[in-house]
Every structure is written in C-alpha cells, then in structure tokens.
Enzyme design. Structure first.
Site, short mmCIF file in Angstrom:
data_model
loop_
_atom_site.label_atom_id
_atom_site.label_comp_id
_atom_site.label_asym_id
_atom_site.label_seq_id
_atom_site.Cartn_x
_atom_site.Cartn_y
_atom_site.Cartn_z
N ALA A 123 0.86 -1.19 0.00
CA ALA A 123 0.00 0.00 0.00
C ALA A 123 0.89 1.23 0.00
O ALA A 123 1.98 1.23 0.58
CB ALA A 123 -0.92 0.02 1.23
N SER A 124 0.42 2.27 -0.68
CA SER A 124 1.21 3.50 -0.77
C SER A 124 0.27 4.69 -0.74
O SER A 124 -0.70 4.75 -1.50
CB SER A 124 2.02 3.50 -2.06
OG SER A 124 2.78 4.69 -2.18
N ALA A 125 0.55 5.62 0.16
CA ALA A 125 -0.26 6.83 0.28
C ALA A 125 0.66 8.05 0.28
O ALA A 125 1.87 7.94 0.06
CB ALA A 125 -1.11 6.78 1.55
N SER A 126 0.09 9.21 0.55
CA SER A 126 0.85 10.45 0.42
C SER A 126 1.92 10.61 1.49
O SER A 126 2.94 11.23 1.25
CB SER A 126 -0.11 11.64 0.48
OG SER A 126 -0.87 11.61 1.67
N VAL A 127 1.70 10.04 2.67
CA VAL A 127 2.62 10.23 3.78
C VAL A 127 3.53 9.03 3.99
O VAL A 127 4.69 9.18 4.38
CB VAL A 127 1.84 10.55 5.07
CG1 VAL A 127 2.74 10.51 6.30
CG2 VAL A 127 1.17 11.91 4.97
N GLN B 7 4.22 4.40 3.18
CA GLN B 7 3.84 3.18 2.47
C GLN B 7 4.10 1.98 3.38
O GLN B 7 4.81 2.09 4.39
CB GLN B 7 4.57 3.03 1.14
CG GLN B 7 6.04 2.76 1.19
CD GLN B 7 6.65 2.72 -0.23
OE1 GLN B 7 6.19 3.41 -1.14
NE2 GLN B 7 7.69 1.92 -0.41
N VAL B 8 3.50 0.85 3.01
CA VAL B 8 3.49 -0.33 3.88
C VAL B 8 4.13 -1.51 3.18
O VAL B 8 3.87 -1.77 2.00
CB VAL B 8 2.05 -0.68 4.31
CG1 VAL B 8 2.04 -1.92 5.20
CG2 VAL B 8 1.39 0.50 5.02
N ASP C 62 -11.44 7.60 10.32
CA ASP C 62 -11.06 7.47 8.91
C ASP C 62 -11.49 6.10 8.39
O ASP C 62 -10.70 5.38 7.77
CB ASP C 62 -9.54 7.66 8.77
CG ASP C 62 -9.12 7.96 7.33
OD1 ASP C 62 -9.98 8.37 6.53
OD2 ASP C 62 -7.94 7.79 7.01
#
Length: 553
Positions: free
Chosen positions: A130-134, A136-137, A286
């Site tokens: 998973a990858s987001a703006s802040v 990643q995993v 969230d």
C-alpha cells in the site's frame, strides 16, 4: 512573503484550476486574475463540458498532489464551512500515490533502527502492499515467525509538507485580503487546523498509540479486531503492527462467496461506530473502505489509525439527546439540548430554533425511514444552527463525517440497511445507563475515595460553617441580577454539599459497623444498624454527587 518558488507553485495551481474549469476559484487569487482571463480564451476550452464544481475541484486536487489531496479530505469534514455539494465530492478523494523506491524504504528503516534490516526482520518484502501520500506499507516477518506490516514515512516528506503548508498559508492570506467570503470561511484557521492533523499523521508513534488504545477498548470484542502494535520496533518514522488478513470490505462478491451475512455485517458496523463514540468517546475517524477488512467469520478488522476522534462526557450526552430527538421527531428537545450544551448563544430563543429545525427535518422524514441518512440529518442540523451563531464543534463535525462513511459503507453492503433499528435501542439503553441506578452507583464509586479523605474533617467543616452562618458571614449582598443568580447558585450548591457530607458521614458509619461486625447475637443487631444508617447515607450521598453535576436552575 511571496517568494519566487511560491509564485511558481501558485502559477501551477492556477493552471490546474483553469484546466478543470474552476474559474470562480482562480478569480479570487487576484495576482493571477489576468492570467486566468487569458487562459479562458484558449480554443480547447470553447467546447469543454463542465462537470459539477465539486467533481472538478476533486480532480484538480488529485492532480496537485498528496498534500492537496489530504487538504481536500480535511475540508470534506467541515460542512459548517464548505457547501454540501463540495463536501460530498471531496469525501471521495482517494489518497493513493505511486510508491517510492524500496531501497529508500530499507535505508530509512535501517537508519531508524541503527542496524541492518536482516537483524530486525527475518524476512522483508521489498514490494510495498500500500502506498499513500505520507507513508507506504511493506510486509515482513519477525525472527520469532510473527507476520507484521511495516509502515514507513516517505523520504523528504517533511520538506514537501513545509513547502505546501507555507503555500496554503499564502493562499489563505490572499483569500483574507481579496475574498469577500473569507471572514465567514476563516481560511487561516482552517489551514492551521489542517497543519495540526498532518503533523499528527507524520508521527507514526502517535498513530501506534491510537491503535493501542482502540485495541484495549475492544480487547474481547467479537465485532472488531485491532492489530497489535510492536513497540520495540516502532519509531517516529517507522511503525510495526500485526499483519491483518481478511477480505477488503469493498469486495462484496468475495464476502458473499465466503458466506458472510451482509445484513448482519452492515448492522455490526453501525454498532461498532456507536460503541466507539458513546461507550468510549474515542473513535476511528477514517473508516473508509480501504481501511477495513473482514474475517471469514464476519469480524471487522481495522487498519490506519492516524486520525481519531474524541468526545467528552458532555458531548456524548448532548449528542445522544439530539439523535434521540431526531428518532422521536422531538424538535423541542433538540433545540433545548443545543442551548444547554452551549452550542448556541445563551440568549437564543428555543422556540425559534425549534421551528428552524422542524422546517429542515420534516421534508426528510417524508422519505421511507430506511432511506434517511443520519449523517445528512446532522449536517442539516449544523447548517441550521449556524444561522443562530452556533460555534463550530470540530469533534462533532468529525463524528458526522465518520457517520457518513459508516452509512455509505453499510448501504453498499446491504442496500436496505435501516440504521435506525440499530441506533435507537443502543442510544435508549445508553441513556438509561447514564440516568439509572447503575449510573448512581458508578458516580458514588468514583467519588467515594474523594469523600473518604474529608470525612474526618466533617465536624470541623460543620462547626466552621454554622459559626459563619450565625455571625452572618455567609450572606451575599446582590448588586445586580447576575450577582443575585451567582448568590443563588452558591446557596444551592452549599445546601447540596451539606447533604452530601451528611450522607457521607452516615455511609461511613454504616461501613464502619460492617467492618467490625462479628458472628453472634450482637452481630444481628449491628446488621440492623448498618442497614438503617448506611442505606440512607448511600441515598443522600448518591443524590448529592449526581445533583452537584447539574446547573442550579
């Protein structure tokens, strides 16, 4: 100060906004108004089909990048400031960005631990899941065989954050200077609030603490499972949690294939939400589909705890009053709850607020009950109360946004979800617990340690108070209506304290007798004393504890 770098970034924002037909937003940037007029003459815009403004704004923010995506997500939680059509569209913003190179992730983890990756983990999958703006995993395995998820902050995110926050500050200052609606929408305050949210998300130890608290709250729950945090491996820039397995809640077909009861699953989601909000006053804020998985037995499994909401005891009580008022269409109680909670000014006319709430809600109740949205009801309530100068309650707005997510999620799982069937019994039971015998006992049990320390001082307190009363030292001379009300308040509270002290003394005597009771003939008589003295003392003390929490009328 508008530096060259900020001016260049503002020019980029203007270009993106114009390309999405957001002329009305660009016109307020003032410095680039002429540039905006020139772009409007571009031939490719003459036949441009204009989508709704909310959709155009969402697409523009997604194009501008991570910080603007998160800013849009934050704005979607502020229906008190942003029009409803834009709120609904911004709530669909997806925080998905391309992953950064795995070599950088490995280097960041090794720098945080001060050791090679092989010493920290038995295995480490360099392909992010998973990858987001802040952040990643990545998935990994500890040396004892435990499968974990490793979350690591993006490299250089601090620099990007400072740059774009400074830019947002500049935009807010320009808005205050040139935008007529700026005073009402308070852009500087909004940017400041957003800055706090982003800084919290930048500290993964803070997120880990949130997860740990939520796990404690649902330790033995069959409805919700929260992964374990591995604190020995958690730093500000790295967080390690138990790996969660299950079906993404958005994959309805897979849930059906595994035999999950979607109706029950939808109602369980509602119960989880109300349990977090009203039992604990601490809720996952969230809960979009990307953060929720489901086990094959139908248990919710949550991830990503960067944004959490909290409710005080007063928030919970008045919010429950409001929702029950909606369920019973008792608009008077809703208006009175607003005044008592201090959400609207003290001098607000209850009948006028009641009428305004009725005007908004009655058309909604004309729909079938299963089609009525709690989230929309709360949004309409906030918008109506704003006409009466209702102060913004950020915690309630965040709760309303979470409720929107839960409702949408539940109805995607089970379109005929009747959220009211779950909500009304839960809230009625919760209100009974707050006002019934159990609440009395809990209040006494909580306050008893405080009372026991002052019981030996009761004779001195009573003597001093009686002497002051005899000498006239307790009298209050009222110079105005306000002072008279204050004096009345003091007299009422004094009376309650005296009754409480008397109750505490009687209870102490009863408990003392209980402590020295011995088997035999004398004990039977002492039991009579214990009940006859202790029971009235308990009643007086309980009444005093509960009554002191009320405002004198």
């Amino acid at each position: 100060m508008l530096t060259f770098g900020r001016a260049r970034r503002l020019l980029r924002i203007t270009t993106v906004f114009i390309s999405h037909g957001l002329d009305e937003f660009v016109a307020n940037l003032h410095l680039f108004r002429l540039y905006a007029y020139v772009l409007r003459l571009a031939p490719w815009r003459w036949r441009q089909t204009r989508a709704p403004r909310g959709e155009r704004l969402r697409l523009a923010l997604e194009e501008l990048g991570p910080i603007f995506i998160k800013f849009g997500q934050m704005l979607s939680t502020r229906p008190d400031l942003v029009p409803e059509d834009i709120v609904v569209e911004l709530s669909r913003l997806q925080d998905r960005v391309p992953p950064f190179p795995s070599q950088q992730a490995v280097a960041l983890i090794e720098a945080a631990y001060g050791m090679p990756l092989s010493q920290a983990f038995r295995t480490f999958d360099t392909t992010p899941v998973a990858s987001a703006s802040v952040a990643q995993v990545h998935f990994a395995t500890l040396h004892d065989g435990t499968e974990v998820a490793v979350k690591v902050l993006r490299p250089g995110i601090d620099i990007i954050l400072r740059r774009d926050l400074a830019l947002l500050q500049t935009l807010a200052q320009l808005a205050v200077r040139y935008w007529p609606d700026a005073r009402r929408l308070r852009p500087l305050e909004v940017v400041k609030e957003y800055e706090k949210i982003v800084h919290d998300e930048m500290d993964l130890a803070h997120e880990a603490a949130n997860a740990s608290q939520l796990r404690t709250n649902f330790q033995d729950s069959t409805l919700l499972y929260v992964p374990r945090v591995f604190w020995d491996y958690t730093r500000r820039s790295v967080m390690v949690m138990e790996r969660i397995t299950g079906v993404p809640i958005s994959n309805r077909e897979a849930l059906v294939a595994h035999g999950v009861d979607l109706r029950k699953l939808a109602h369980n989601g509602v119960e989880i939400f109300f349990t977090q909000a009203f039992r604990d006053g601490f809720f996952h804020a969230d809960m979009h589909p990307g953060n929720i998985f489901v086990s094959f037995t139908g248990q919710y499994r949550a991830v990503d705890f960067g944004i959490m909401g909290t409710l005080s005891a007063d928030d919970k009580y008045y919010l429950a009053e409001n929702i029950l008022g909606f369920l019973n269409r008792d608009y008077r109680s809703i208006a009175e709850a607003h005044v008592r909670a201090g959400w609207v000014p003290k001098g607000t006319r209850v009948d006028e607020l009641e009428g305004a709430i009725r005007t908004v809600c009655e058309p909604i109740f004309a729909k079938p009950i299963k089609d009525i949205s709690f989230g929309r009801l709360l949004m309409n309530l906030f918008q109506t109360a704003r006409r009466f100068n209702m102060e913004v309650q950020p915690q309630l707005v965040l709760l309303q946004k979470t409720l929107f997510n839960i409702e949408g999620l539940g109805r995607r799982l089970y379109p005929d979800l009747d959220l009211w069937i779950t909500a009304k019994p839960f809230l009625e039971r919760w209100m009974r617990e707050q006002l019934g015998p159990r609440a009395v006992w809990n209040a006494v049990r909580k306050e008893y340690p405080n009372w026991i320390h002052i019981l030996p001082e009761i004779p001195r307190y009573l003597g001093t108070t009686l002497r002051q009363a005899k000498d006239g030292e307790l009298s209050v001379r009222a110079q105005s209506d306000e002072i008279e009300r204050l004096a009345q308040d003091m007299r009422v509270r004094h009376r309650r304290i005296m009754i409480g002290l008397l109750g505490g003394a009687l209870l102490a005597v009863g408990l003392g007798v209980f402590g020295v009771t011995h088997p035999g003939f004398v004990a039977r008589y002492l039991d009579v004393i214990e009940i006859g003295v202790g029971a009235p003392g308990f009643v007086l003390l309980a009444w005093s504890v509960l009554d002191l929490g009320r405002r004198p009328q």
